[in-house]
Motif scaffolding. Structure first.
Motif, PDB file in Angstrom:
ATOM      1  N   GLU A  10      18.743 -16.407  21.494  1.00  0.00           N
ATOM      2  CA  GLU A  10      19.957 -15.553  21.406  1.00  0.00           C
ATOM      3  C   GLU A  10      20.726 -15.850  20.267  1.00  0.00           C
ATOM      4  O   GLU A  10      21.371 -14.901  19.747  1.00  0.00           O
ATOM      5  CB  GLU A  10      20.844 -16.039  22.786  1.00  0.00           C
ATOM      6  N   SER A  11      20.814 -16.864  19.970  1.00  0.00           N
ATOM      7  CA  SER A  11      21.428 -17.342  18.498  1.00  0.00           C
ATOM      8  C   SER A  11      20.778 -16.553  17.354  1.00  0.00           C
ATOM      9  O   SER A  11      21.645 -15.823  16.687  1.00  0.00           O
ATOM     10  CB  SER A  11      21.478 -18.765  18.459  1.00  0.00           C
ATOM     11  N   ALA A  12      19.719 -16.480  17.463  1.00  0.00           N
ATOM     12  CA  ALA A  12      18.781 -15.961  16.309  1.00  0.00           C
ATOM     13  C   ALA A  12      19.121 -14.231  16.500  1.00  0.00           C
ATOM     14  O   ALA A  12      19.268 -13.761  15.294  1.00  0.00           O
ATOM     15  CB  ALA A  12      17.365 -16.264  16.339  1.00  0.00           C
ATOM     16  N   LEU A  13      19.128 -13.900  17.540  1.00  0.00           N
ATOM     17  CA  LEU A  13      19.209 -12.610  17.739  1.00  0.00           C
ATOM     18  C   LEU A  13      20.366 -12.049  17.246  1.00  0.00           C
ATOM     19  O   LEU A  13      20.462 -10.865  16.351  1.00  0.00           O
ATOM     20  CB  LEU A  13      19.283 -12.291  19.285  1.00  0.00           C
ATOM     21  N   ALA A  39      14.936 -13.469   8.063  1.00  0.00           N
ATOM     22  CA  ALA A  39      14.651 -14.877   8.532  1.00  0.00           C
ATOM     23  C   ALA A  39      15.004 -15.270   9.744  1.00  0.00           C
ATOM     24  O   ALA A  39      14.201 -15.883  10.467  1.00  0.00           O
ATOM     25  CB  ALA A  39      15.421 -15.983   7.163  1.00  0.00           C
ATOM     26  N   PHE A  40      16.246 -14.679  10.382  1.00  0.00           N
ATOM     27  CA  PHE A  40      16.733 -15.046  11.603  1.00  0.00           C
ATOM     28  C   PHE A  40      15.780 -14.262  12.611  1.00  0.00           C
ATOM     29  O   PHE A  40      15.610 -14.842  13.785  1.00  0.00           O
ATOM     30  CB  PHE A  40      18.127 -14.653  11.898  1.00  0.00           C
ATOM     31  N   LEU A  41      15.262 -13.111  12.211  1.00  0.00           N
ATOM     32  CA  LEU A  41      14.403 -12.417  13.125  1.00  0.00           C
ATOM     33  C   LEU A  41      13.132 -13.181  13.280  1.00  0.00           C
ATOM     34  O   LEU A  41      12.413 -13.198  14.054  1.00  0.00           O
ATOM     35  CB  LEU A  41      14.005 -10.776  12.412  1.00  0.00           C
ATOM     36  N   GLN A  42      12.680 -14.027  12.164  1.00  0.00           N
ATOM     37  CA  GLN A  42      11.299 -14.870  12.184  1.00  0.00           C
ATOM     38  C   GLN A  42      11.630 -15.798  13.137  1.00  0.00           C
ATOM     39  O   GLN A  42      10.811 -16.276  13.887  1.00  0.00           O
ATOM     40  CB  GLN A  42      11.153 -15.185  10.726  1.00  0.00           C
ATOM     41  N   LEU A  43      12.824 -16.548  13.045  1.00  0.00           N
ATOM     42  CA  LEU A  43      13.223 -17.491  13.821  1.00  0.00           C
ATOM     43  C   LEU A  43      13.383 -17.121  15.475  1.00  0.00           C
ATOM     44  O   LEU A  43      12.697 -17.855  16.286  1.00  0.00           O
ATOM     45  CB  LEU A  43      14.684 -18.122  13.578  1.00  0.00           C
ATOM     46  N   GLN A  44      13.878 -15.753  15.448  1.00  0.00           N
ATOM     47  CA  GLN A  44      13.767 -15.362  16.957  1.00  0.00           C
ATOM     48  C   GLN A  44      12.328 -15.253  17.388  1.00  0.00           C
ATOM     49  O   GLN A  44      12.121 -15.503  18.605  1.00  0.00           O
ATOM     50  CB  GLN A  44      14.521 -14.157  16.875  1.00  0.00           C
ATOM     51  N   THR A  45      11.552 -14.693  16.680  1.00  0.00           N
ATOM     52  CA  THR A  45      10.007 -14.536  17.000  1.00  0.00           C
ATOM     53  C   THR A  45       9.586 -15.885  17.456  1.00  0.00           C
ATOM     54  O   THR A  45       8.784 -16.243  18.250  1.00  0.00           O
ATOM     55  CB  THR A  45       9.108 -13.849  16.089  1.00  0.00           C
ATOM     56  N   GLU A  46       9.701 -16.870  16.629  1.00  0.00           N
ATOM     57  CA  GLU A  46       9.358 -18.109  16.850  1.00  0.00           C
ATOM     58  C   GLU A  46       9.633 -18.839  18.098  1.00  0.00           C
ATOM     59  O   GLU A  46       8.973 -19.436  19.019  1.00  0.00           O
ATOM     60  CB  GLU A  46       9.481 -19.211  15.661  1.00  0.00           C
ATOM     61  N   SER A  47      11.173 -18.775  18.215  1.00  0.00           N
ATOM     62  CA  SER A  47      11.702 -19.097  19.615  1.00  0.00           C
ATOM     63  C   SER A  47      10.984 -18.464  20.631  1.00  0.00           C
ATOM     64  O   SER A  47      10.578 -19.193  21.926  1.00  0.00           O
ATOM     65  CB  SER A  47      13.211 -18.867  19.666  1.00  0.00           C
ATOM     66  N   ARG A  48      10.834 -17.157  20.686  1.00  0.00           N
ATOM     67  CA  ARG A  48      10.400 -16.475  21.797  1.00  0.00           C
ATOM     68  C   ARG A  48       9.092 -16.844  22.218  1.00  0.00           C
ATOM     69  O   ARG A  48       8.636 -17.070  23.390  1.00  0.00           O
ATOM     70  CB  ARG A  48      10.469 -15.031  21.322  1.00  0.00           C
ATOM     71  N   LEU A  66       8.035 -18.535  25.568  1.00  0.00           N
ATOM     72  CA  LEU A  66       6.864 -17.692  26.604  1.00  0.00           C
ATOM     73  C   LEU A  66       5.402 -17.991  26.622  1.00  0.00           C
ATOM     74  O   LEU A  66       4.687 -17.851  27.609  1.00  0.00           O
ATOM     75  CB  LEU A  66       6.985 -16.002  26.166  1.00  0.00           C
ATOM     76  N   VAL A  67       5.022 -18.673  25.476  1.00  0.00           N
ATOM     77  CA  VAL A  67       3.522 -19.061  25.191  1.00  0.00           C
ATOM     78  C   VAL A  67       3.318 -20.530  25.296  1.00  0.00           C
ATOM     79  O   VAL A  67       2.785 -21.143  26.041  1.00  0.00           O
ATOM     80  CB  VAL A  67       3.133 -18.620  23.968  1.00  0.00           C
ATOM     81  N   ASP A  68       3.778 -21.297  24.393  1.00  0.00           N
ATOM     82  CA  ASP A  68       3.676 -22.648  24.074  1.00  0.00           C
ATOM     83  C   ASP A  68       4.475 -23.603  24.934  1.00  0.00           C
ATOM     84  O   ASP A  68       3.797 -24.662  25.461  1.00  0.00           O
ATOM     85  CB  ASP A  68       4.289 -23.064  22.790  1.00  0.00           C
ATOM     86  N   LEU A  69       5.569 -23.273  25.374  1.00  0.00           N
ATOM     87  CA  LEU A  69       6.368 -24.411  26.286  1.00  0.00           C
ATOM     88  C   LEU A  69       5.652 -24.771  27.626  1.00  0.00           C
ATOM     89  O   LEU A  69       5.520 -26.071  27.883  1.00  0.00           O
ATOM     90  CB  LEU A  69       7.624 -23.880  26.754  1.00  0.00           C
ATOM     91  N   LYS A  70       5.033 -23.874  28.312  1.00  0.00           N
ATOM     92  CA  LYS A  70       4.103 -24.007  29.377  1.00  0.00           C
ATOM     93  C   LYS A  70       3.125 -25.260  29.445  1.00  0.00           C
ATOM     94  O   LYS A  70       2.614 -25.796  30.298  1.00  0.00           O
ATOM     95  CB  LYS A  70       3.640 -22.847  30.233  1.00  0.00           C
ATOM     96  N   HIS A  71       2.654 -25.414  28.202  1.00  0.00           N
ATOM     97  CA  HIS A  71       1.428 -26.018  27.864  1.00  0.00           C
ATOM     98  C   HIS A  71       1.925 -27.428  27.107  1.00  0.00           C
ATOM     99  O   HIS A  71       0.804 -28.392  26.860  1.00  0.00           O
ATOM    100  CB  HIS A  71       0.287 -25.317  27.054  1.00  0.00           C
ATOM    101  N   LEU A  72       2.896 -27.768  26.898  1.00  0.00           N
ATOM    102  CA  LEU A  72       3.241 -28.935  26.129  1.00  0.00           C
ATOM    103  C   LEU A  72       3.939 -29.975  26.943  1.00  0.00           C
ATOM    104  O   LEU A  72       4.610 -29.598  27.799  1.00  0.00           O
ATOM    105  CB  LEU A  72       4.537 -28.462  24.956  1.00  0.00           C
ATOM    106  N   ILE A 120      12.529 -26.222  15.364  1.00  0.00           N
ATOM    107  CA  ILE A 120      13.033 -24.797  15.364  1.00  0.00           C
ATOM    108  C   ILE A 120      14.702 -24.963  15.156  1.00  0.00           C
ATOM    109  O   ILE A 120      15.324 -24.155  14.370  1.00  0.00           O
ATOM    110  CB  ILE A 120      12.893 -24.047  16.759  1.00  0.00           C
ATOM    111  N   THR A 121      15.300 -25.978  15.856  1.00  0.00           N
ATOM    112  CA  THR A 121      16.830 -26.398  15.463  1.00  0.00           C
ATOM    113  C   THR A 121      17.126 -26.632  13.941  1.00  0.00           C
ATOM    114  O   THR A 121      18.028 -25.924  13.609  1.00  0.00           O
ATOM    115  CB  THR A 121      17.242 -27.328  16.443  1.00  0.00           C
ATOM    116  N   THR A 122      16.027 -27.556  13.419  1.00  0.00           N
ATOM    117  CA  THR A 122      16.394 -27.455  11.852  1.00  0.00           C
ATOM    118  C   THR A 122      16.162 -26.165  11.153  1.00  0.00           C
ATOM    119  O   THR A 122      16.832 -26.135  10.137  1.00  0.00           O
ATOM    120  CB  THR A 122      15.307 -28.673  11.573  1.00  0.00           C
ATOM    121  N   SER A 123      15.139 -25.397  11.290  1.00  0.00           N
ATOM    122  CA  SER A 123      15.166 -24.403  10.730  1.00  0.00           C
ATOM    123  C   SER A 123      16.243 -23.491  10.940  1.00  0.00           C
ATOM    124  O   SER A 123      16.959 -22.624  10.140  1.00  0.00           O
ATOM    125  CB  SER A 123      13.853 -23.446  11.306  1.00  0.00           C
ATOM    126  N   ARG A 124      16.886 -23.292  11.925  1.00  0.00           N
ATOM    127  CA  ARG A 124      18.023 -22.562  12.464  1.00  0.00           C
ATOM    128  C   ARG A 124      19.290 -23.041  11.653  1.00  0.00           C
ATOM    129  O   ARG A 124      19.969 -22.460  10.948  1.00  0.00           O
ATOM    130  CB  ARG A 124      18.442 -22.552  13.864  1.00  0.00           C
TER     131      ARG A 124
END
Length: 165
Positions: free
Chosen positions: A3-6, A91-100, A104-110, A122-126
């Motif tokens: 949301e912040s990146a959006l 750059a914020f759109l890129q961060l938004q995509t990375e967060s998304r 939606l994809v990575d979190l379930k498997h980590l 991701i926080t450091t990038s932001r």
């Protein structure tokens, strides 16, 4: 983070639009008045002399107007600010995509530790983006907020599929 990146992306992209408009609103009249001043200088008066008194005065005023607009444009540096805001927005759109993708994809498997490390990255990038982005004005803030509230931000078909699970 998403949301912040959006919001940050929208703020920066709206600011870029404002700087682009300022650049056009100052640059175009400066160029036109410089051209008109040059035409007035080169035009002949009725009595055959190179300049008549009215042409000299008009050319001088146009030249001063053009110089004033050009000075403001140089001082404001709207062209650089447009480029900077556009780059920050992207750059914020890129961060938004990375967060998304993380959500939606990575979190379930980590594992928790891996997810936490990825979130820290991701926080450091932001934080880096926030420190290098130019601040946005109230108009850009208002327009971006209105755009997001009106359209709900960016939505994707996958969002509907995720909610069905």
């Amino acid at each position: 983070m998403h949301e912040s990146a959006l919001y940050s992306a929208q703020y920066q992209l709206e600011q870029a639009k404002i700087w682009r408009a300022i650049n056009l609103w100052l640059g175009a009249p400066a160029a036109v008045s410089a051209a008109l001043a040059g035409s007035a200088i080169l035009s002949s008066s009725d009595n055959g002399t190179l300049l008549g008194a009215s042409n000299e005065l008009g050319a001088g005023l146009l030249a001063l107007f053009s110089a004033a607009l050009s000075s403001i444009l140089t001082t404001v540096n709207a062209s650089r600010r447009t480029t900077q805001s556009q780059a920050s927005g992207n750059a914020f759109l890129q961060l938004q995509t990375e967060s998304r993708q993380f959500i939606l994809v990575d979190l379930k498997h980590l594992s928790f530790d891996d997810a936490r490390a990825r979130l820290e990255s991701i926080t450091t990038s932001r934080n880096e983006l926030n420190s290098t982005a130019d601040p946005v004005g109230r108009l850009a803030y208002w327009k971006a907020k209105r755009n997001i509230e009106k359209s709900g931000g960016q939505t994707y078909a996958v969002d509907d599929m995720e909610n069905q699970d």
